[in-house]
Design a protein around this motif. Structure first.
Motif, short mmCIF file in Angstrom:
data_model
loop_
_atom_site.label_atom_id
_atom_site.label_comp_id
_atom_site.label_asym_id
_atom_site.label_seq_id
_atom_site.Cartn_x
_atom_site.Cartn_y
_atom_site.Cartn_z
N GLY A 172 0.80 -1.23 0.00
CA GLY A 172 0.00 0.00 0.00
C GLY A 172 0.83 1.27 0.00
N LYS A 173 1.80 1.34 -0.92
CA LYS A 173 2.64 2.53 -1.00
C LYS A 173 1.92 3.69 -1.68
N THR A 174 1.00 3.36 -2.59
CA THR A 174 0.36 4.42 -3.37
C THR A 174 -0.44 5.37 -2.47
N VAL A 175 -1.14 4.81 -1.51
CA VAL A 175 -1.91 5.66 -0.59
C VAL A 175 -0.97 6.58 0.18
N GLN A 214 -1.88 3.94 -14.01
CA GLN A 214 -2.61 3.40 -12.89
C GLN A 214 -2.62 4.35 -11.70
N HIS A 215 -1.47 4.98 -11.45
CA HIS A 215 -1.42 5.97 -10.39
C HIS A 215 -2.36 7.12 -10.70
N LEU A 216 -2.35 7.51 -11.97
CA LEU A 216 -3.21 8.63 -12.37
C LEU A 216 -4.65 8.33 -11.98
N VAL A 225 8.97 9.57 -6.31
CA VAL A 225 9.51 8.70 -7.34
C VAL A 225 9.15 7.27 -6.96
N ASP A 226 8.34 6.63 -7.78
CA ASP A 226 7.94 5.27 -7.45
C ASP A 226 8.90 4.29 -8.10
N GLU A 227 9.16 3.17 -7.44
CA GLU A 227 10.08 2.14 -7.94
C GLU A 227 11.46 2.73 -8.17
N GLN A 228 12.01 3.20 -7.10
CA GLN A 228 13.23 3.99 -7.12
C GLN A 228 14.45 3.30 -7.71
N VAL A 263 5.43 -4.05 -12.30
CA VAL A 263 5.19 -3.25 -11.10
C VAL A 263 3.80 -2.62 -11.08
N GLY A 264 3.20 -2.70 -9.94
CA GLY A 264 2.05 -1.85 -9.66
C GLY A 264 0.70 -2.23 -10.19
N VAL A 265 0.63 -3.03 -11.25
CA VAL A 265 -0.68 -3.31 -11.82
C VAL A 265 -1.56 -4.01 -10.78
MG MG Z 1 3.14 0.42 -6.25
#
Ligand code: MG
Ligand code: ADP
Length: 693
Positions: free
Chosen positions: A306-309, A337-339, A401-404, A558-560
Motif C-alpha cells: 500500500g505505498k500508493t496511498v 494506474q497511479h493517475l 519517485v515510485d520504484e526507485q 510493477v504496480g498493476v
Molecule cells: Mg506500487
C-alpha cells in the motif's frame, strides 16, 4: 623541503610526456599520489608451475609439460588443439587463430611453458590462447621471483609502462611518505599494514608474499584499501545528501502532530483503514515535512503493502499548503494506474490532477506545461517526461519517485533544479524491491529509510508451483478452469536475450497459442511496443473484467492492480531475478480468492536455478527473498549496478567484499572530517560516486 606527492604533477616522472600524460589522465591519474593509488586489480603468478591435476576453471595458471598431441579440429569453428602433458595429467590448449609457424612450434614432443586462464571447454578443462614459449626441458628458465601486478589500463598504455612508472613513484614514496587516511585505531583493529607500507606491498609484492591471499584479494593490504574505497563512496553519497540539504525547502507541516485536513477527507472516502505500518511511515514523513530542509526518504514496502496511498497522502500535504506535487513512475502503465488512483481519491476534494508522459506531445503537451507553470494543476502524475528541462512548475514542493531502483543518484540531484524561489522540493522515493539491509546501508547512504513491513489484512496467500514447460497443456487447462469460475489470469512472457523485440514476439506467440487452445475465453495482449492508447485499452479491458486472460511481457511487473486476477503463469522464470519474480507474483493475491502462481521453466534447470525457484515457492516475504537473492546472485545483480554502472569501484567488489557492507555505517562516524575529505579526494576525486547512466 617537504614534498607532497598529492601535488606533484605526474609529468615530473621520467618518460611522461604530453601523450602519456593524456592517457594517464583518462585513468584519473594527474599526480604521483593518484598513480600510487592506481593499485593492481589482480596479480599473475608466474613464480610457480601448477600440476595439471590441480587446475580448476577460472584459475590463472602457469603450466609446463610436453606436447602429447597436436591437431586441427573442424568444429563449429576451426581450431588448433594442442594437448600438454605433465606428470599429473593432460590439458588442451586451444587456438582459434593460429599460424603455420605456431602449429609447428607446438609440435608433438615439444617442451612448453604456458600461462593462461582455465576454462571449461569441449575436452574438459582447457586454456584458450594461452601465452606460451618453447623451453629447454633439461634446463628450463628460472621462474619469476615475484608476482606480476596487473593494472587497469587505457588504450595505448601498456602494463610494462605502468609498472615502470609505479616503480619510480615508489622510490619517491620512500622519501616522502603519505599521511594515513584511516585512524590508527581501525588499522590495529583490523591488523592492516600502515598506508605507505601497504602501497609498496601491493605495487611490488615481495618475494615470499602470500600469493593466494593476494590473488584472492584477501590480503590485509588490499582489504584496507577496499575499506577505504567503500568509506569514500559512503562519504560521497553523504555529500550528495548534504549538497541537497544545504538548500531550504518549503515547510509543509506545522508540526509533526498536525493532522492533514485533505488527508482526513481522503481517508474518509477509502473503503479501508491504514495499516499501522503505513501510519508509521506517514509519521516519519510528517516529521521530515515539518523541517525547512528537503526530505530525502526511501520507503521500502513489499508488493501490495500500500505505498500508493502513502504517496497520495504525502502529496496532499503539499497541496494543502498551496504547493504542487509531482509523482513519477518508471513505466507508462504504472503511471496511468497511479493517475487513475489519484484522480479517484483527489478529484472529490477539488484537487486537479494532471498527466504528463512521453507520449503526450504537441498541443496537449503545451497545455499541460502551461497549466503546470500557472499552477492550475496541483498534482501531476507521469513518467521521466516530467523532468525534462522545459517542464516548469509554479510551486513544486514535493517529488514522489515510485520504484526507485531504476533511478540513479544523479537523477535525484537533478531534481534540485525543479523547485522555485530557491526552495528545493522534498523527495519521497518508493521501492517494492526490498533492498537487503546491508546493501541499503551502503548503496543508499544518501536517503533515510522507512519500511512498510505489514500487508493490509485479509490478503490471500499465493500458492506457488514450479513446473517444466513440458506440462504446458495442464497449465493451460488450469487457466481455463480458473476463468470459467469467473476469475482472471495473467500469462507473462519474460525477457529473451535482453531483447525487448524478442520478448514481444514471444508474447505474441503465446497469445496466439492460447487463443487457439481456449477459443471460449477473451484473451488480451499487452507489451512494450504497443502504442500507449492501445496498451491502456487492453489494461482497461482486463481491469473491468472484459478480458479473461492478459498475456503480457514484464511490463506488468510493477504496480498493476486487478484484484479479481487470481492466477499468474510466468514463462521462463529462470531468466529473472527473484525480486522481479516476487514483484510479478504480487499481481495476484490482491482479492479475496485463493491465488496461484505457476513458474513454468524450460528444462534443463541448473542447481542454482532450481534453488532460486524453490526460494520463491517457499517464501512470500519480500525481504527474505531479497536476502536469498543476494546470497545466490550477488549485490551487483541485485542492485542492478552491473547493468547500469550505478557505482564504480577500483578496488572493491560488492560480492567479494560484502562482509564490509554492514560495518561501513558503524565505522563511518568514527572517521574525522579531515580524513573523510582525504578519502573522498583520493578515491573519487572529481568524479561523483556514481556513473552517469
Ligand atoms: Mg506500487
Ligand atoms: P504497492 O505497495 O505494491 O504499490 P498498492 O499501493 O498498489 O501497493 O496497494 C495495493 C492494494 O492494496 C491497492 O488496491 C490498495 O488500494 C490496497 N490497500 C492499500 N492500503 C490498504 C489498507 N490499509 N487496507 C486495505 N487495502 C489497502
Amino acid at each position: 623541503m617537504a614534498v607532497n606527492l598529492s601535488d606533484m604533477d605526474i609529468g615530473e616522472l621520467k618518460g611522461v610526456g604530453a601523450a602519456v600524460k593524456e592517457k594517464l589522465q583518462k585513468l584519473g591519474i594527474a599526480t604521483v599520489q593518484d598513480l600510487l593509488f592506481h593499485l593492481p586489480f589482480r596479480y599473475e603468478d608466474r613464480s610457480r608451475i601448477w600440476p595439471v591435476s590441480k587446475i580448476q576453471a577460472g584459475d590463472l595458471v602457469q603450466l609446463q609439460g610436453s606436447i602429447a598431441r597436436n591437431r586441427v579440429v573442424q568444429g563449429k569453428r576451426r581450431s588448433l588443439e594442442v594437448v600438454l602433458q605433465d606428470e599429473t595429467g593432460a590439458v588442451a590448449l586451444r587456438f582459434y587463430y593460429f599460424s603455420a609457424a605456431q602449429s609447428r612450434a607446438l609440435q608433438e614432443g615439444a617442451f612448453v611453458r604456458c600461462f593462461g586462464e582455465v576454462r571449461m571447454g569441449r575436452t574438459g578443462f582447457e586454456l584458450y590462447h594461452p601465452e606460451y614459449r618453447v623451453v629447454d626441458a633439461s634446463a628450463p628458465p628460472p621462474l619469476d621471483g615475484q608476482l606480476t601486478p596487473v593494472y587497469p589500463l587505457t588504450e595505448g598504455l601498456q602494463q610494462t609502462r605502468l609498472r615502470q612508472l609505479c616503480q619510480q613513484a615508489l622510490v619517491l614514496l620512500k622519501r616522502h611518505p603519505l599521511k594515513d587516511s584511516i585512524p590508527g585505531e581501525l588499522i590495529s583493529r583490523y591488523q592492516f599494514p600502515e598506508l605507505n607500507e601497504a602501497i609498496s606491498y601491493l605495487h611490488h609484492p615481495p618475494v615470499g608474499a602470500d600469493v593466494s591471499a593476494l590473488v584472492a584479494f584477501r590480503h590485509p593490504a588490499q582489504q584496507r584499501f577496499v575499506l577505504e574505497e567503500l568509506l569514500a563512496h559512503h562519504f560521497s553519497l553523504l555529500s550528495v545528501r548534504e549538497s541537497i540539504q544545504v538548500h531550504p525547502a518549503a515547510v509543509l507541516v506545522e508540526n509533526a502532530q498536525t493532522e492533514s485536513a485533505y488527508g482526513a477527507q481522503m481517508l474518509a472516502g477509502l473503503p479501508f483503514q491504514l495499516t499501522r505500518a503505513q501510519q508509521r511511515v506517514l509519521d516519519d514523513i510528517s516529521v521530515d515535512l515539518a523541517k525547512p530542509i528537503p526530505m530525502l526518504r526511501l520507503v521500502q514496502g513489499d508488493v501490495g503493502s500500500g505505498k500508493t496511498v502513502v504517496a497520495a497522502l504525502t502529496a496532499l500535504r503539499a497541496v494543502e499548503k498551496g504547493y504542487q506535487a509531482a509523482v513519477m513512475a518508471p513505466t507508462e502503465i504504472l503511471a496511468e494506474q497511479h493517475l487513475r488512483s489519484f484522480q479517484q481519491w483527489m478529484t472529490p476534494l477539488g484537487i486537479t490532477v494532471g498527466w504528463l508522459a512521453g507520449k503526450v506531445k504537441g498541443k496537449k503537451r503545451d497545455k499541460v506545461l502551461a497549466e503546470l507553470a500557472e499552477g492550475e494543476v496541483d498534482v501531476v502524475v507521469g513518467t521521466h517526461a516530467l523532468f525534462q528541462d522545459d517542464v516548469k512548475f509554479k510551486a513544486l514542493a514535493l517529488i514522489v519517485v515510485d520504484e526507485q531502483h531504476r533511478f540513479g543518484v544523479h537523477q535525484r540531484l537533478a531534481l534540485k533544479e525543479k523547485g522555485v524561489e530557491g526552495l528545493v522540493p522534498h523527495q519521497l522515493v518508493m521501492t517494492a524491491t526490498p533492498i537487503p539491509r546491508t546493501l541499503a546501508m551502503s548503496a543508499y547512504a544518501d536517503l533515510d529509510t522507512s519500511v512498510i513491513d505489514e500487508l493490509p489484512p485479509g490478503r490471500q496467500k499465493i500458492e506457488t508451483v514450479v513446473l517444466p514447460a513440458s506440462r504446458r497443456e495442464e497449465v493451460i487447462a488450469r487457466v481455463h478452469h480458473a476463468c470459467r469460475e469467473g476469475r482472471q489470469a495473467y500469462w507473462v512472457c519474460t525477457l529473451i536475450e535482453e531483447s525487448e523485440a524478442l520478448q514481444c514476439q514471444a508474447a505474441e506467440a503465446s497469445h496466439q497459442l492460447l487463443q487457439q487452445t481456449l477459443p471460449d475465453l477473451k484473451i488480451g495482449l499487452v507489451h512494450g511496443r504497443q502504442k500507449a492508447q492501445e496498451k491502456a485499452q487492453v489494461m482497461d479491458a482486463f481491469k473491468t473484467g472484459v478480458l479473461d486472460v492478459l498475456v503480457a511481457t514484464t511490463v506488468i511487473e510493477v504496480g498493476v492492480d486487478v484484484p479479481n486476477a487470481s492466477l499468474i503463469i510466468i514463462e521462463n522464470p529462470e531468466r529473472l531475478g527473484l525480486a522481479q519474480l516476487h514483484q510479478l507474483r504480487g499481481r495476484v493475491g490482491r482479492g479475496h480468492v485463493a491465488s496461484f502462481c505457476v513458474l513454468m521453466y524450460s528444462p534443463p534447470l541448473s542447481q542454482t536455478g532450481r534453488a532460486r525457484l524453490q526460494v520463491l515457492r517457499d517464501s512470500d516475504n519480500g525481504f527474505v527473498i531479497a536476502e536469498k537473492d543476494l546470497e545466490l546472485r550477488g549485490p551487483g545483480e541485485v542492485l542492478g549496478t552491473r547493468q547500469t554502472g550505478l557505482m564504480q569501484f577500483h578496488m572493491s567488489d560488492l560480492e567479494r567484499d560484502k562482509n564490509w557492507l554492514p560495518v561501513i555505517k558503524d565505522i563511518a562516524p568514527t572517521i574525522p572530517h579531515v580524513l573523510r575529505e582525504q578519502l573522498k579526494h583520493r578515491w573519487i576525486g572529481d568524479r561523483a560516486a556514481y556513473a552517469e547512466v
